[in-house]
Design an enzyme around this catalytic site. Structure first.
Site, PDB file in Angstrom:
ATOM      1  N   ASN A   1      20.080 -30.719 -10.489  1.00 18.25           N
ATOM      2  CA  ASN A   1      20.164 -29.692  -9.445  1.00 18.25           C
ATOM      3  C   ASN A   1      19.575 -30.263  -8.145  1.00 18.25           C
ATOM      4  O   ASN A   1      18.638 -29.730  -7.556  1.00 18.25           O
ATOM      5  CB  ASN A   1      19.436 -28.407  -9.878  1.00 18.25           C
ATOM      6  CG  ASN A   1      19.713 -27.270  -8.909  1.00 18.25           C
ATOM      7  OD1 ASN A   1      18.802 -26.684  -8.340  1.00 18.25           O
ATOM      8  ND2 ASN A   1      20.969 -26.962  -8.679  1.00 18.25           N
ATOM      9  N   LEU A   2      20.162 -31.368  -7.755  1.00 19.52           N
ATOM     10  CA  LEU A   2      19.552 -32.187  -6.707  1.00 19.52           C
ATOM     11  C   LEU A   2      19.656 -31.551  -5.321  1.00 19.52           C
ATOM     12  O   LEU A   2      20.687 -31.002  -4.954  1.00 19.52           O
ATOM     13  CB  LEU A   2      20.227 -33.566  -6.695  1.00 19.52           C
ATOM     14  CG  LEU A   2      20.184 -34.306  -8.039  1.00 19.52           C
ATOM     15  CD1 LEU A   2      20.869 -35.661  -7.919  1.00 19.52           C
ATOM     16  CD2 LEU A   2      18.755 -34.484  -8.534  1.00 19.52           C
TER      17      LEU A   2
ATOM     18  N   HIS B   1      15.195 -34.582  -3.498  1.00 17.40           N
ATOM     19  CA  HIS B   1      15.538 -35.637  -4.470  1.00 17.40           C
ATOM     20  C   HIS B   1      16.246 -36.794  -3.753  1.00 17.40           C
ATOM     21  O   HIS B   1      15.990 -37.970  -4.039  1.00 17.40           O
ATOM     22  CB  HIS B   1      16.504 -35.102  -5.537  1.00 17.40           C
ATOM     23  CG  HIS B   1      15.944 -34.031  -6.412  1.00 17.40           C
ATOM     24  ND1 HIS B   1      16.368 -32.727  -6.354  1.00 17.40           N
ATOM     25  CD2 HIS B   1      15.010 -34.076  -7.391  1.00 17.40           C
ATOM     26  CE1 HIS B   1      15.721 -32.008  -7.252  1.00 17.40           C
ATOM     27  NE2 HIS B   1      14.883 -32.792  -7.894  1.00 17.40           N
TER      28      HIS B   1
ATOM     29  N   GLN C   1       8.464 -30.452 -21.475  1.00 17.47           N
ATOM     30  CA  GLN C   1       7.545 -30.046 -20.416  1.00 17.47           C
ATOM     31  C   GLN C   1       7.669 -28.558 -20.062  1.00 17.47           C
ATOM     32  O   GLN C   1       7.054 -28.102 -19.114  1.00 17.47           O
ATOM     33  CB  GLN C   1       7.723 -30.925 -19.177  1.00 17.47           C
ATOM     34  CG  GLN C   1       9.017 -30.738 -18.403  1.00 17.47           C
ATOM     35  CD  GLN C   1       9.162 -31.779 -17.310  1.00 17.47           C
ATOM     36  OE1 GLN C   1       9.433 -32.945 -17.570  1.00 17.47           O
ATOM     37  NE2 GLN C   1       8.978 -31.374 -16.055  1.00 17.47           N
TER      38      GLN C   1
ATOM     39  N   ARG D   1      13.983 -24.581  -8.149  1.00 15.59           N
ATOM     40  CA  ARG D   1      13.712 -23.196  -8.550  1.00 15.59           C
ATOM     41  C   ARG D   1      13.806 -22.216  -7.379  1.00 15.59           C
ATOM     42  O   ARG D   1      13.772 -21.001  -7.600  1.00 15.59           O
ATOM     43  CB  ARG D   1      12.348 -23.109  -9.235  1.00 15.59           C
ATOM     44  CG  ARG D   1      12.367 -23.783 -10.614  1.00 15.59           C
ATOM     45  CD  ARG D   1      11.059 -23.608 -11.343  1.00 15.59           C
ATOM     46  NE  ARG D   1      11.150 -23.987 -12.726  1.00 15.59           N
ATOM     47  CZ  ARG D   1      10.617 -25.108 -13.257  1.00 15.59           C
ATOM     48  NH1 ARG D   1       9.977 -25.970 -12.474  1.00 15.59           N
ATOM     49  NH2 ARG D   1      10.736 -25.368 -14.541  1.00 15.59           N
TER      50      ARG D   1
HETATM   51  O1  PAF Z   1       9.477 -33.729 -11.257  1.00 18.22           O
HETATM   52  C1  PAF Z   1      10.386 -33.623 -12.108  1.00 18.22           C
HETATM   53  O2  PAF Z   1      11.544 -33.317 -11.790  1.00 18.22           O
HETATM   54  C2  PAF Z   1      10.066 -33.857 -13.573  1.00 18.22           C
HETATM   55  O3  PAF Z   1       8.790 -33.406 -13.903  1.00 18.22           O
HETATM   56  C3  PAF Z   1      10.252 -35.340 -13.996  1.00 18.22           C
HETATM   57  C4  PAF Z   1       9.277 -36.251 -13.262  1.00 18.22           C
HETATM   58  C5  PAF Z   1      11.672 -35.768 -13.716  1.00 18.22           C
HETATM   59  C6  PAF Z   1       9.978 -35.478 -15.496  1.00 18.22           C
HETATM   60  O4  PAF Z   1      10.843 -34.704 -16.240  1.00 18.22           O
END
Ligand code: PAF
Length: 284
Positions: free
Chosen positions: A32-33, A37, A61, A189
């Protein structure tokens, strides 16, 4: 851009470049760049010969009541954006490729100290998940450098520490936060926010700026400054989790003698949890 989903093909593809002593960089993402990013990808492009990006929504995570199932996915658009930003390899694994069939049995990396407090308190296990996936990606790609956004500042310090503690020969680069025209830090988000909430959210950055300016102008009652920022955010209808002036190296509560500071903020806004920060150095 070459797209690979298997660790073995990724390793094979990178091997020739490694043997040729080309400089490889990694930009780990969950997709979802947005422009934040792409800023990482451009920084990686500028500083290395080969740019590898990963898109992997890492289940490890996410907490049980978090947004793993609904995490925004925009793969086609992401691929176009990565091509345009100069990514050479996109690593796009399935969960099983990374964790096999039993995530419960996965060896975890825990980075003590820096993960205590802040997001570590409100998202138990989150940083173990981040540290574990980042470490696995480091082992798969074996990059010379890796690029991370400074919006997730506690995450950035966690990855720096894990790299140091595990003696990994990888340079960890932090890239400045990208903001919209109102000052809101870009985040995947943010797409959960309604128009009304989007109008409120820039208050976080306004307060970070206000408090950092006051500290830069000589105010030193850090705890009072934190309290009044929290009151302002609450009065506006936000639900601040923390607003803390910290030592920028170890995230301990800032003391009078500290001069590299970071102000960390996290706020709930309906279903969305927004984090932001500002870093600055006091004149000696
Ligand atoms: O920051 C993020 O998007 C995530 O925590 C990462 C570093 C890609 C690890 O899943």
């Amino acid at each position: 851009m070459i797209i690979l989903s298997k660790v073995s093909s990724l390793r094979d593809a990178l091997e020739t470049h490694r043997v040729s002593k080309l400089n490889i960089s990694l930009v780990p993402t969950m997709g979802n760049l947005h422009q934040g990013h792409l800023k990482l990808v451009r920084a990686a492009r500028k500083n290395s010969d080969i740019v590898v990006c990963s898109i992997f929504v890492n289940p490890l995570q996410f907490g049980p009541n978090e947004d793993l199932e609904n995490y925004p996915k925009t793969l086609e658009a992401d691929e176009d954006k990565l091509r345009e930003a100069g990514c050479d390899f996109l690593f796009l694994p399935e969960v099983e490729e990374i964790y096999g069939t039993s995530m419960e049995e996965q060896t975890l990396i825990r980075v003590p100290g820096i993960t205590d407090g802040f997001c570590g308190t409100s998202r138990p296990g989150h940083f173990d998940g981040v540290a574990t996936i980042v470490c696995k990606l480091f082992n798969m790609v074996q990059p010379n450098s890796a690029f991370f956004g400074l919006k997730d500042y506690q995450q950035f310090l966690t990855i720096k520490k894990l790299t140091r503690d595990l003696s990994l020969d990888i340079s960890i680069e932090g890239v400045e936060i990208e903001r919209n025209s109102e000052g809101l830090a870009l985040s995947s988000r943010n797409s959960y926010l309604t128009a009304e909430e989007l109008a409120l959210a820039p208050l976080i950055y306004e307060n970070l700026m206000e408090v950092s300016n006051r500290v830069l102008q000589g105010e030193r009652d850090f705890r009072d400054l934190e309290k009044s920022a929290i009151e302002i955010l609450k009065a506006a209808g936000l639900h601040p989790e923390y607003f803390s002036i910290c030592n920028a190296e170890n995230l301990k509560a800032a003391q009078q003698e500290d001069n590299h500071l970071v102000i960390l903020a996290a706020t709930k806004l309906s279903i969305c949890r927004l984090i932001d920060n500002i870093r600055f150095t006091l004149p000696q």
